[in-house]
Design a protein around this motif. Structure first.
Motif, PDB file in Angstrom:
ATOM      1  N   ILE A 150      40.566  34.948  36.414  1.00 25.57           N
ATOM      2  CA  ILE A 150      41.634  35.932  35.906  1.00 25.57           C
ATOM      3  C   ILE A 150      41.900  36.766  37.159  1.00 25.57           C
ATOM      4  O   ILE A 150      41.007  37.083  37.931  1.00 25.57           O
ATOM      5  N   LYS A 151      43.279  36.931  37.216  1.00 23.64           N
ATOM      6  CA  LYS A 151      43.718  37.881  38.219  1.00 23.64           C
ATOM      7  C   LYS A 151      43.605  39.414  37.759  1.00 23.64           C
ATOM      8  O   LYS A 151      44.128  39.528  36.843  1.00 23.64           O
ATOM      9  N   ASN A 152      42.973  40.036  38.581  1.00 30.28           N
ATOM     10  CA  ASN A 152      43.107  41.521  38.019  1.00 30.28           C
ATOM     11  C   ASN A 152      44.358  42.303  38.568  1.00 30.28           C
ATOM     12  O   ASN A 152      45.104  41.622  39.318  1.00 30.28           O
ATOM     13  N   ASP A 153      44.277  43.623  38.391  1.00 35.69           N
ATOM     14  CA  ASP A 153      45.587  44.435  38.398  1.00 35.69           C
ATOM     15  C   ASP A 153      46.016  44.500  40.117  1.00 35.69           C
ATOM     16  O   ASP A 153      47.108  44.798  40.255  1.00 35.69           O
ATOM     17  N   LYS A 154      44.947  44.192  40.998  1.00 36.10           N
ATOM     18  CA  LYS A 154      45.184  44.409  42.560  1.00 36.10           C
ATOM     19  C   LYS A 154      45.588  42.815  42.893  1.00 36.10           C
ATOM     20  O   LYS A 154      45.705  42.706  44.086  1.00 36.10           O
ATOM     21  N   GLY A 155      45.658  41.924  41.963  1.00 35.24           N
ATOM     22  CA  GLY A 155      45.968  40.551  42.621  1.00 35.24           C
ATOM     23  C   GLY A 155      44.882  39.753  42.941  1.00 35.24           C
ATOM     24  O   GLY A 155      45.100  38.772  43.829  1.00 35.24           O
ATOM     25  N   ILE A 156      43.701  40.273  42.579  1.00 33.73           N
ATOM     26  CA  ILE A 156      42.280  39.678  43.188  1.00 33.73           C
ATOM     27  C   ILE A 156      41.742  38.688  41.888  1.00 33.73           C
ATOM     28  O   ILE A 156      41.559  38.950  40.718  1.00 33.73           O
ATOM     29  N   TRP A 157      41.493  37.411  42.357  1.00 36.25           N
ATOM     30  CA  TRP A 157      40.934  36.393  41.312  1.00 36.25           C
ATOM     31  C   TRP A 157      39.477  36.920  41.058  1.00 36.25           C
ATOM     32  O   TRP A 157      38.603  36.979  41.998  1.00 36.25           O
ATOM     33  N   GLU A 158      39.144  36.694  39.666  1.00 29.19           N
ATOM     34  CA  GLU A 158      37.691  37.251  39.376  1.00 29.19           C
ATOM     35  C   GLU A 158      37.382  36.084  38.196  1.00 29.19           C
ATOM     36  O   GLU A 158      38.089  35.414  37.658  1.00 29.19           O
ATOM     37  N   VAL A 159      36.108  35.933  38.180  1.00 31.71           N
ATOM     38  CA  VAL A 159      35.573  35.017  37.155  1.00 31.71           C
ATOM     39  C   VAL A 159      35.733  35.610  35.769  1.00 31.71           C
ATOM     40  O   VAL A 159      35.193  36.441  35.315  1.00 31.71           O
ATOM     41  N   ARG A 160      36.456  34.379  35.007  1.00 35.74           N
ATOM     42  CA  ARG A 160      36.212  34.955  33.614  1.00 35.74           C
ATOM     43  C   ARG A 160      35.024  34.596  32.911  1.00 35.74           C
ATOM     44  O   ARG A 160      34.223  33.977  33.357  1.00 35.74           O
ATOM     45  N   TYR A 161      34.725  35.531  31.966  1.00 33.84           N
ATOM     46  CA  TYR A 161      33.382  35.521  31.374  1.00 33.84           C
ATOM     47  C   TYR A 161      33.161  34.062  30.561  1.00 33.84           C
ATOM     48  O   TYR A 161      34.046  33.489  30.124  1.00 33.84           O
ATOM     49  N   ARG A 162      32.057  33.421  30.870  1.00 33.69           N
ATOM     50  CA  ARG A 162      31.731  32.179  30.688  1.00 33.69           C
ATOM     51  C   ARG A 162      32.949  31.225  30.795  1.00 33.69           C
ATOM     52  O   ARG A 162      33.497  30.479  30.307  1.00 33.69           O
ATOM     53  N   PRO A 163      32.736  30.763  32.471  1.00 31.07           N
ATOM     54  CA  PRO A 163      33.828  30.463  33.134  1.00 31.07           C
ATOM     55  C   PRO A 163      34.000  28.787  32.858  1.00 31.07           C
ATOM     56  O   PRO A 163      34.817  28.196  33.006  1.00 31.07           O
ATOM     57  N   HIS A 164      32.745  28.094  32.494  1.00 28.55           N
ATOM     58  CA  HIS A 164      32.742  26.708  32.652  1.00 28.55           C
ATOM     59  C   HIS A 164      32.806  25.979  31.323  1.00 28.55           C
ATOM     60  O   HIS A 164      32.607  26.472  30.486  1.00 28.55           O
ATOM     61  N   ALA A 165      33.733  24.815  31.492  1.00 25.18           N
ATOM     62  CA  ALA A 165      33.601  23.876  30.241  1.00 25.18           C
ATOM     63  C   ALA A 165      33.488  22.568  31.029  1.00 25.18           C
ATOM     64  O   ALA A 165      34.157  22.156  31.952  1.00 25.18           O
ATOM     65  N   ILE A 166      32.400  21.947  30.499  1.00 27.31           N
ATOM     66  CA  ILE A 166      31.931  20.566  31.085  1.00 27.31           C
ATOM     67  C   ILE A 166      32.243  19.376  29.776  1.00 27.31           C
ATOM     68  O   ILE A 166      31.698  19.708  28.813  1.00 27.31           O
ATOM     69  N   SER A 167      33.007  18.341  30.422  1.00 29.63           N
ATOM     70  CA  SER A 167      33.246  17.493  29.392  1.00 29.63           C
ATOM     71  C   SER A 167      32.715  15.861  29.762  1.00 29.63           C
ATOM     72  O   SER A 167      32.823  15.752  31.004  1.00 29.63           O
TER      73      SER A 167
END
Length: 149
Positions: free
Chosen positions: A132-149
C-alpha cells in the motif's frame, strides 16, 4: 522515509530479508499502519514463539523457495495498492523404488526424493505480495501480504 523512491519489489525484498534475519522490529515497521490489526508487542511475541518452533535458517530456506523468483514478478499498480505476481519453485517429491538388499523378499521398498521441477510446473504456481502506498507516496507492506497458490 527510508523507502522513499523504492519500487514495490524492492520494498518486498527488504521486508522478506528482515524476516530472514530475525529483525522483527524492522519487519514490523515495514508494514502500512492501514489495516494493521496487531501491535508491535504482539509482533515481537509472535516472533519469539516462532523461534521456539523453528530456527531462522528454516525461515530463510522457506523464503528462498517462496520468493526466489520475485525479481521476475509482474507489478500491478491500482491507485495506492500494488500487487506483485510471481512464481515460486514448487516442492516436488517423487516416490522411487529403492534396490533391495540381497536376500530380502517381500514388498518393494520406496523412498521420496526431490526432483527438479519443469518450467511448466513452476509456471503453474503463482504468488501474490501486496503493498500500500502511504500519504507520502512511499510503498509499505500490507498486513499479511502473501498469497501462495
Amino acid at each position: 522515509d527510508v523507502f522513499e523512491g523504492l519500487d514495490p519489489i524492492s520494498v518486498a525484498k527488504i521486508y522478506i530479508q528482515c524476516g530472514n534475519d530475525g529483525e522483527w522490529e524492522a519487519e514490523f515497521l515495514c508494514h502500512s499502519k492501514e489495516g494493521l490489526v496487531i501491535t508491535k508487542d504482539d509482533w515481537k511475541n509472535q516472533h519469539e514463539i516462532d523461534l521456539q518452533v523453528a530456527v531462522l535458517e528454516s525461515r530463510a530456506s522457506l523464503a528462498d523457495w517462496a520468493f526466489s523468483l520475485i525479481d521476475d514478478g509482474e507489478v500491478i499498480i491500482d491507485g495506492d495498492e500494488a500487487t506483485i505476481i510471481f512464481h515460486s519453485v514448487p516442492f516436488i517429491e517423487n516416490e522411487v523404488e529403492v534396490e533391495k538388499e540381497e536376500g530380502k523378499e517381500g514388498e518393494p521398498e520406496y523412498e521420496y526424493v526431490m526432483v527438479e521441477p519443469t518450467q511448466e510446473e513452476i509456471e503453474e504456481t503463482y504468488n501474490e505480495f501486496h503493498l500500500i502506498k502511504n500519504d507520502k507516496g512511499i510503498w509499505e507492506v500490507r498486513y499479511r501480504p502473501h498469497a501462495i497458490s
